[in-house]
Scaffold this motif. Structure first.
Motif, mmCIF file in Angstrom:
data_model
loop_
_atom_site.group_PDB
_atom_site.id
_atom_site.type_symbol
_atom_site.label_atom_id
_atom_site.label_comp_id
_atom_site.label_asym_id
_atom_site.label_seq_id
_atom_site.Cartn_x
_atom_site.Cartn_y
_atom_site.Cartn_z
ATOM 1 N N GLU A 24 3.117 -1.954 -2.124
ATOM 2 C CA GLU A 24 4.312 -1.834 -2.607
ATOM 3 C C GLU A 24 5.072 -3.222 -1.355
ATOM 4 O O GLU A 24 4.250 -2.825 -0.501
ATOM 5 N N ALA A 25 5.252 -3.804 -1.219
ATOM 6 C CA ALA A 25 5.869 -4.815 0.656
ATOM 7 C C ALA A 25 6.397 -3.883 0.367
ATOM 8 O O ALA A 25 6.954 -3.085 0.955
ATOM 9 N N ALA A 27 8.329 -2.846 3.883
ATOM 10 C CA ALA A 27 10.234 -3.175 3.709
ATOM 11 C C ALA A 27 11.147 -1.948 5.292
ATOM 12 O O ALA A 27 9.926 -0.191 4.772
ATOM 13 N N ASP A 113 19.977 -0.056 3.985
ATOM 14 C CA ASP A 113 19.234 -1.509 3.195
ATOM 15 C C ASP A 113 17.977 -1.540 3.622
ATOM 16 O O ASP A 113 17.864 -1.952 5.277
ATOM 17 N N TRP A 114 16.621 -1.421 2.966
ATOM 18 C CA TRP A 114 15.485 -1.534 2.874
ATOM 19 C C TRP A 114 15.728 -2.710 2.826
ATOM 20 O O TRP A 114 15.585 -3.068 2.130
ATOM 21 N N ASP A 116 12.570 -6.606 3.276
ATOM 22 C CA ASP A 116 10.922 -6.529 3.160
ATOM 23 C C ASP A 116 10.626 -7.268 3.895
ATOM 24 O O ASP A 116 11.876 -8.125 5.171
ATOM 25 N N SER A 120 15.089 -9.735 2.797
ATOM 26 C CA SER A 120 15.709 -9.487 1.209
ATOM 27 C C SER A 120 15.665 -8.090 0.981
ATOM 28 O O SER A 120 14.961 -7.600 1.210
ATOM 29 N N VAL A 122 15.254 -4.438 -0.370
ATOM 30 C CA VAL A 122 14.160 -3.632 -1.550
ATOM 31 C C VAL A 122 14.452 -3.047 -1.742
ATOM 32 O O VAL A 122 15.377 -2.182 -1.896
ATOM 33 N N ALA A 173 11.626 3.399 -2.149
ATOM 34 C CA ALA A 173 11.303 2.150 -2.900
ATOM 35 C C ALA A 173 11.024 1.456 -4.182
ATOM 36 O O ALA A 173 10.354 2.942 -5.060
ATOM 37 N N ILE A 176 7.055 -2.389 -5.930
ATOM 38 C CA ILE A 176 7.308 -3.839 -6.351
ATOM 39 C C ILE A 176 5.827 -4.822 -5.609
ATOM 40 O O ILE A 176 5.912 -4.324 -4.555
ATOM 41 N N GLU A 178 3.285 -7.471 -3.559
ATOM 42 C CA GLU A 178 3.111 -7.908 -2.316
ATOM 43 C C GLU A 178 3.467 -9.508 -3.334
ATOM 44 O O GLU A 178 2.592 -10.018 -4.345
#
Length: 200
Positions: A24-25, A27, A113-114, A116, A120, A122, A173, A176, A178
């Motif tokens: 995951e990206a 965050a 909100d977490w 990236d 933006s 996540v 999350a 997603i 990277e």
């Protein structure tokens, strides 16, 4: 011996699985705008009844440093959100005299909100929130929704010079990939397609 077509299919399948299970990206809460609503009340030690300790505002999560240090007359409210350790420290300091404030109420942190690395949001939800430090054993409890956390004083207590509670939050999350991983996988699939056409 494995044919070129079977080899290509296996490589393609492996690449798609890599894409699906890609890491995951990164965050965190760093840079997020958080709404806080503090609604405490204290017993009036002189005239009876209750007096409000209220604070409502939004702040941006920074690191390091405290996001909120507010003198509310009866008490000093201090808030420190650590986006690395994923903790929130809430401190309420008595400004009128030790033991003079019998406190009850809630503090709500919402719109969490977490983000990236590009700032933006996540997609995901808060999956847990637990009190990780409560040195005075104050009657705090914590609850959460998908994007908010509520700290509640379960029963009135005499506020010491500084009543502090720290809680640790967990965030789930959505998976997603990277951006670099997705790009490499795309190039790999294109390259294998090119090689397949060249071999056939």
């Amino acid at each position: 011996m494995i044919s070129k077509q079977k080899l290509f299919r296996r490589l393609a399948l492996g690449t798609l699985l890599t894409l699906f299970y890609a890491s995951e990206a990164t965050a965190s809460l760093l840079g997020d705008s958080v709404q806080v609503d503090v609604n405490f009340s204290v017993l009036n030690p002189i005239g009876g009844g209750t007096l409000p300790i209220s604070y409502s505002d939004s702040f941006t999560v920074i690191h390091p440093g405290h996001e909120v240090n507010e003198n509310l007359g009866l008490a000093q409210i201090s808030i420190d959100v650590d986006p690395v350790a994923e903790t929130i420290d809430l401190s309420v300091q008595d400004l009128v005299g030790v033991g003079a404030m019998n406190v009850s109420g809630t503090a709500v942190f919402s719109d969490l909100d977490w983000l990236d690395a590009g700032g933006s949001p996540v997609a995901g939800v808060i999956s847990g929130a637990v009190i990780s430090s409560n040195p005075g054993n104050y009657p705090f409890s914590v609850g959460h929704t998908d994007d908010s956390i509520t700290i509640t004083i379960d029963s009135p207590f005499n506020l010491p010079p500084s009543g502090t509670v720290a809680l640790t939050i967990s965030y789930s999350a959505e998976h997603i990939p990277e951006p670099t991983t997705a790009l490499l996988v795309t190039l790999g699939l294109w390259g294998m397609g090119y090689c397949r056409r060249k071999w056939s």
